[in-house]
Every structure is written in structure tokens, then in C-alpha cells.
Motif scaffolding. Structure first.
Motif, short mmCIF file in Angstrom:
data_model
loop_
_atom_site.label_atom_id
_atom_site.label_comp_id
_atom_site.label_asym_id
_atom_site.label_seq_id
_atom_site.Cartn_x
_atom_site.Cartn_y
_atom_site.Cartn_z
N SER A 104 46.34 3.13 -5.89
CA SER A 104 47.02 3.20 -7.18
C SER A 104 48.36 3.92 -7.09
N GLY A 105 48.52 4.73 -6.06
CA GLY A 105 49.71 5.57 -5.96
C GLY A 105 49.49 6.89 -6.67
N LEU A 106 50.33 7.85 -6.37
CA LEU A 106 50.24 9.16 -7.01
C LEU A 106 50.78 9.08 -8.43
N PRO A 107 50.22 9.87 -9.36
CA PRO A 107 50.70 9.81 -10.74
C PRO A 107 52.09 10.40 -10.89
N LEU A 108 52.89 9.73 -11.67
CA LEU A 108 54.20 10.25 -12.05
C LEU A 108 54.04 10.87 -13.42
N PHE A 109 54.10 12.18 -13.52
CA PHE A 109 53.91 12.89 -14.79
C PHE A 109 55.25 13.09 -15.49
N ASN A 110 55.29 12.78 -16.76
CA ASN A 110 56.49 13.04 -17.54
C ASN A 110 56.18 12.87 -19.02
N TYR A 111 57.20 13.02 -19.84
CA TYR A 111 57.03 12.85 -21.29
C TYR A 111 57.21 11.39 -21.68
N ALA A 112 56.85 11.08 -22.90
CA ALA A 112 57.04 9.73 -23.43
C ALA A 112 58.53 9.41 -23.49
N VAL A 113 58.82 8.10 -23.53
CA VAL A 113 60.18 7.55 -23.54
C VAL A 113 61.03 8.16 -22.42
N THR A 114 60.39 8.44 -21.28
CA THR A 114 61.07 8.97 -20.11
C THR A 114 60.45 8.33 -18.87
N SER A 115 61.26 8.01 -17.88
CA SER A 115 60.78 7.46 -16.62
C SER A 115 59.98 6.18 -16.81
N GLY A 116 60.35 5.37 -17.78
CA GLY A 116 59.65 4.12 -17.99
C GLY A 116 58.36 4.23 -18.76
N ILE A 117 58.03 5.43 -19.24
CA ILE A 117 56.82 5.63 -20.05
C ILE A 117 57.15 5.25 -21.49
N GLY A 118 56.20 4.57 -22.15
CA GLY A 118 56.44 4.07 -23.50
C GLY A 118 56.48 5.17 -24.54
N ALA A 119 56.75 4.77 -25.76
CA ALA A 119 56.81 5.71 -26.89
C ALA A 119 55.43 5.87 -27.51
N VAL A 120 55.25 6.98 -28.21
CA VAL A 120 53.99 7.25 -28.90
C VAL A 120 54.04 6.66 -30.30
N ALA A 121 53.04 5.87 -30.63
CA ALA A 121 52.89 5.33 -31.99
C ALA A 121 51.80 6.12 -32.69
N THR A 122 52.16 6.84 -33.75
CA THR A 122 51.19 7.68 -34.45
C THR A 122 50.44 6.88 -35.49
N SER A 123 49.26 7.39 -35.85
CA SER A 123 48.36 6.74 -36.82
C SER A 123 48.07 5.30 -36.40
N THR A 124 47.96 5.11 -35.08
CA THR A 124 47.78 3.77 -34.51
C THR A 124 46.90 3.88 -33.28
N LEU A 125 46.08 2.85 -33.06
CA LEU A 125 45.25 2.80 -31.87
C LEU A 125 45.49 1.48 -31.14
N GLU A 126 45.41 1.54 -29.81
CA GLU A 126 45.53 0.33 -29.01
C GLU A 126 44.16 -0.33 -28.89
N MET A 127 44.09 -1.58 -29.28
CA MET A 127 42.83 -2.31 -29.20
C MET A 127 42.61 -2.82 -27.77
N SER A 128 41.41 -3.30 -27.52
CA SER A 128 41.11 -3.93 -26.24
C SER A 128 42.00 -5.15 -26.03
N ASN A 129 42.36 -5.43 -24.78
CA ASN A 129 43.18 -6.61 -24.50
C ASN A 129 42.33 -7.83 -24.17
N VAL A 130 41.05 -7.79 -24.56
CA VAL A 130 40.15 -8.93 -24.35
C VAL A 130 40.47 -10.02 -25.38
N ASP A 131 40.65 -11.25 -24.91
CA ASP A 131 40.87 -12.41 -25.76
C ASP A 131 39.57 -13.21 -25.79
#
Length: 309
Positions: free
Chosen positions: A245-272
Motif C-alpha cells: 500500500s505504501g507508507l501513509p502520507l499524513f497531512n490536513y484536508a485540502v492539502t497534498s491531494g487530500i479531499g475536503a471535509v463535508a460536514t453533516s454528511t456521510l459517505e455511503m457504500s460504493n456498492v451498485d
């Protein structure tokens, strides 16, 4: 014994595995942050009846013959891979402030601390249904602390337990992992797109803020991997790193290609479900076809046995 019988057996085993994976995908269709899997097959070794040959007759006065291809009989199929598909799931608005989703790449870091306050065990997840414990710490449903940091990135990383950090593309590595704690008398809490957790101080704020003052409880740390598909599912909506998998790249959101945080929201399963049911039909028919190979081979063997009566 007939080779076709053993080829059919290999097909049965493969389609059983495919149905197992499909069943797990469907079972987790409503699991927050779940990433579906897929099964990939490959052919097994083939037995050469005759090898390939090139053209014959280099003498211009002698008759020539063209080359021939090899004659091979395949010996069945085998499992090539069980891939974890890390595409993003749909974002569902919940209206609950502690429900968080990552819009883009990255993973929440959750872990445990020892008595000295050192981060000693942690995993990664896309499931952002978080809660506050009795002491106001931000935790997931299993009580693992959401790992955060205070202040801005520091020149040198200071993660515990021998984890190697890498600098982000824009900024320095994260230092000083800590719990994110909201005082019990805080009046209001907000989480920004970059993962900064703020609150309105109440009376006698333990962090020294005046009543009504906007205070920062910390900033959520995220991780990114060069090969996210190399992560290993460890249960409880958690992923663990592997050698690939490679070593983890730790950083904050909207930095180093990491996405933004969406509040009051949950990511659903990607199962179709439509895709899974279609694959289930394909697997079922493939399984049935392989059973026909076995029964037909058995009938041929029975005829051979009946030659001697």
C-alpha cells in the motif's frame, strides 16, 4: 480421468469465491464508507500436445512446408485477484454536525493512546460517523480516538510507533498527534472544510478562552496512500496498511491531494446493486455451466465402464 472434469472443478471453486465476494458486497450496501470488492480470474497452465514449429525446407530445390502453431489443452481457471475498489461513494446529508465525509482522496486516522498520551495503535477509515465520549473526545463508534493535531504543520514529524511520515506536496509533515476534545461547557461546535474543529467558549473554558470567544480544539489528521487498493480490510470499517500500500502520507484536508471535509454528511457504500445482481447472474450461470462439464464428463466415464460387462 478426463481433463475436462478437473477444469470444471476449478471453475466451480472460482465461481464460489465470486459469489462469496458478491454476497459480502450486497450485505454491506448500506455500510458507511464501505469499499466493494471484485473477483478477477485467469487461466491455468496449458498442456502442450505439440509445440510450435517454423517453416521447413531451406533448400530452394526441396519442398517446403509452412510453420505450425502449438496445440494446447487448457487445464482450467484460477483466481487472479480480489480487488478492493476505492472509488468514492455517494454523499448523504444527515444534518448531524459530527457526521463527516471526505470529498476526494484520503482517510480518517483513528487510534488508541497509552497512559502517557502517546499514539500507539491506529487504523484508517472512510466512515465518518463520529461521536463525543464522556470527556468530550471525538471518537468513532468503537471508541477509537480521531487523531488530530494542534497548530500548523511543524518542520519535523513526530508520530509515534516508528511510523515514517512523508512531506506533503504543499506544507510540512504533521506533528504532535493528539485527541480532539470539546469542552463540556462549549456553546457550539463547527468543523471546517480543512478539518479544523472550532467551538464557542463557555464560562470557565479549560483552554483559557473568554465566554463567547471562537476557540480551536484541533485539526483532524488525514492519511493518503500511493496505492490505496493495497490496503487490507481489518473489519469495523477500518483499513490497515500492507507492504504494497505504501507508507501513509499524513497531512490536513485540502492539502497534498487530500479531499475536503463535508460536514453533516456521510459517505455511503460504493456498492451498485444493479451491478452486483448482474454479476450474481453471471456467476450463477458460470457455476451451472461448469457443473454441466462435470456431469457430461461423468457420463462419458460411465460409458467407458459399460464397455466391459
Amino acid at each position: 480421468m478426463l481433463r475436462s472434469m478437473y477444469s470444471g472443478i476449478s471453475g466451480l471453486k472460482n465461481f464460489q469465491t465470486k459469489l462469496d465476494v458478491i454476497g459480502n458486497n450486497i450485505a454491506n450496501v448500506n455500510t458507511f464508507g464501505f469499499k466493494k470488492s471484485r473477483v478477477v480470474f485467469k487461466d491455468m497452465m496449458s498442456q502442450n500436445m505439440t509445440g510450435a514449429s517454423g517453416p521447413t525446407g531451406v533448400d530452394p530445390d526441396a519442398p517446403t512446408r509452412g510453420g505450425t502453431n502449438a496445440r494446447q489443452v487448457g487445464l482450467g481457471a484460477q483466481l487472479a485477484a480480489i480487488d478492493t475498489i476505492h472509488t468514492g461513494g455517494n454523499l448523504q446529508s444527515t444534518g448531524r454536525p459530527l457526521d463527516l465525509a471526505i470529498s476526494g482522496d484520503g482517510y480518517f486516522v483513528v487510534g488508541q493512546y497509552n497512559q502517557d498520551g502517546e499514539l500507539v495503535d491506529y487504523s484508517y477509515t472512510r466512515a465518518g460517523n463520529f461521536y463525543l465520549d464522556q470527556q468530550g473526545n471525538l471518537v468513532n463508534g468503537d471508541g477509537y480516538f480521531v487523531v488530530g493535531a494542534g497548530g500548523e504543520p511543524a518542520p519535523e514529524a513526530d508520530f509515534k510507533d516508528g511510523v515514517e511520515e512523508q512531506p506533503g506536496e504543499a506544507g510540512e509533515p504533521i506533528t504532535d498527534p493528539r485527541k480532539i476534545t470539546i469542552p463540556v461547557n462549549a456553546k457550539e461546535m463547527t468543523i471546517g472544510p480543512d478539518g479544523t474543529v472550532n467551538y464557542i467558549a463557555g464560562p470557565d473554558d479549560p483552554n483559557g478562552g473568554e465566554e463567547g470567544q471562537l476557540m480551536t480544539a484541533g485539526k483532524i489528521i488525514f492519511a493518503k496512500f500511493s496505492n490505496a487498493e493495497g490496503l487490507q480490510k481489518s473489519g469495523n470499517n477500518l483499513f490497515s496498511p500492507t507492504a504494497n500500500s505504501g507508507l501513509p502520507l499524513f497531512n490536513y484536508a485540502v492539502t497534498s491531494g487530500i479531499g475536503a471535509v463535508a460536514t453533516s454528511t456521510l459517505e455511503m457504500s460504493n456498492v451498485d446493486l444493479s451491478e452486483e445482481f448482474t454479476e450474481m447472474i453471471v456467476a450463477q450461470r458460470g457455476f451451472q455451466a461448469n457443473t454441466r462439464i462435470i456431469t457430461t464428463s461423468d457420463e462419458i466415464l460411465q460409458e467407458l465402464v459399460n464397455l466391459k460387462r
